[in-house]
Scaffold this motif. Structure first.
Motif, PDB file in Angstrom:
ATOM      1  N   UNK A 199       0.980  -1.150   0.134  1.00 47.83           N
ATOM      2  CA  UNK A 199      -0.010  -0.019   0.023  1.00 47.83           C
ATOM      3  C   UNK A 199       0.830   1.198  -0.098  1.00 47.83           C
ATOM      4  N   UNK A 200       2.019   1.122   0.885  1.00 45.91           N
ATOM      5  CA  UNK A 200       3.048   2.296   0.918  1.00 45.91           C
ATOM      6  C   UNK A 200       3.593   2.551  -0.469  1.00 45.91           C
ATOM      7  N   UNK A 201       3.693   1.586  -1.192  1.00 44.79           N
ATOM      8  CA  UNK A 201       4.640   1.568  -2.528  1.00 44.79           C
ATOM      9  C   UNK A 201       3.643   2.083  -3.639  1.00 44.79           C
ATOM     10  N   UNK A 202       2.336   1.646  -3.432  1.00 39.85           N
ATOM     11  CA  UNK A 202       1.239   2.151  -4.509  1.00 39.85           C
ATOM     12  C   UNK A 202       0.956   3.796  -4.471  1.00 39.85           C
ATOM     13  N   UNK A 203       0.875   4.165  -2.877  1.00 40.32           N
ATOM     14  CA  UNK A 203       0.871   5.395  -2.687  1.00 40.32           C
ATOM     15  C   UNK A 203       1.876   6.253  -3.082  1.00 40.32           C
ATOM     16  N   UNK A 204       3.196   5.840  -2.818  1.00 39.59           N
ATOM     17  CA  UNK A 204       4.208   6.519  -3.393  1.00 39.59           C
ATOM     18  C   UNK A 204       4.469   6.686  -4.845  1.00 39.59           C
ATOM     19  N   UNK A 205       3.976   5.521  -5.485  1.00 39.33           N
ATOM     20  CA  UNK A 205       4.008   5.641  -6.974  1.00 39.33           C
ATOM     21  C   UNK A 205       3.207   6.559  -7.600  1.00 39.33           C
ATOM     22  N   UNK A 206       2.138   6.445  -6.788  1.00 34.05           N
ATOM     23  CA  UNK A 206       0.733   7.455  -7.336  1.00 34.05           C
ATOM     24  C   UNK A 206       1.117   9.067  -7.131  1.00 34.05           C
ATOM     25  N   UNK A 207       1.894   9.056  -5.712  1.00 38.65           N
ATOM     26  CA  UNK A 207       2.378  10.633  -5.617  1.00 38.65           C
ATOM     27  C   UNK A 207       3.574  10.988  -6.669  1.00 38.65           C
ATOM     28  N   UNK A 208       4.202  10.282  -7.061  1.00 40.16           N
ATOM     29  CA  UNK A 208       5.518  10.241  -8.022  1.00 40.16           C
ATOM     30  C   UNK A 208       4.869  10.644  -9.271  1.00 40.16           C
ATOM     31  N   UNK A 209       3.879   9.839  -9.772  1.00 45.13           N
ATOM     32  CA  UNK A 209       3.293   9.928 -11.111  1.00 45.13           C
ATOM     33  C   UNK A 209       2.485  11.395 -11.105  1.00 45.13           C
ATOM     34  N   UNK A 210       1.818  12.017  -9.855  1.00 44.62           N
ATOM     35  CA  UNK A 210       1.018  13.069  -9.839  1.00 44.62           C
ATOM     36  C   UNK A 210       2.000  14.321  -9.979  1.00 44.62           C
TER      37      UNK A 210
END
Length: 171
Positions: free
Chosen positions: A5-16
């Protein structure tokens, strides 16, 4: 599960963040129109038709074209009229003498026909509730103008000064 979940959120934040930077960087190539230009930014509160002679300014506030008929059991009358409302202002903020009105008439710019007012006019304080005394509102009624009249010249004599408002669009 927590790590995923932390990796997914980090990836979404980076894409944003990357997309935001890309959009901001390329936004100078595009013009975004949020609304049509407003007339408020263009001389709000000032008339398009005004003239200053010495220290007195006369400006057109309103043109009124009223067309109506009265029909009762025994009375049938045409009450139509053409009205002008002018604002008279002393730029030195001195009191206006409301008895200094001399005359007013209008002229059709195409036919050069002159129209004189109905023997009715008013000069009242502006604004009525708390008068400024250096401003007054002048109102005059005329017979209805012909339908093909599009522009007029207004000749207004007040306090010994002639004020001429040229090419007033009345459409």
């Amino acid at each position: 599960m927590k790590r995923r979940l932390v990796r997914i959120l980090f990836t979404l934040l980076a894409v944003y963040i990357i997309l935001s930077i890309f959009i901001i960087k390329n936004s100078d190539k595009h013009i975004y129109v949020y609304h049509e230009p407003s007339n408020l930014s263009i001389r709000y509160g000032e008339s398009q038709y005004s003239v200053i002679v010495q220290n007195i300014k006369v400006s057109l506030e309103k043109v009124t074209k009223e067309k109506f008929y009265i029909t009762y059991s025994q009375i049938t009358r045409n009450q139509s009229y053409f009205g002008l409302t002018l604002i008279i202002e002393n730029l030195e903020k001195k009191k206006i003498n409301k008895t200094a009105f001399e005359y007013i008439y209008i002229e059709d710019t195409t036919t050069k026909q002159k129209y004189y007012p109905i023997p009715y006019f008013e000069i009242e304080n502006f604004p009525q509730d708390q008068p400024l005394l250096y401003k007054a509102k002048f109102y005059a009624k005329f017979q209805p103008l012909p339908h093909d009249t599009h522009t007029i010249n207004i000749y207004f004599k007040f306090a010994g000064k002639l004020f001429t408002l040229k090419n007033v669009d009345i459409r």
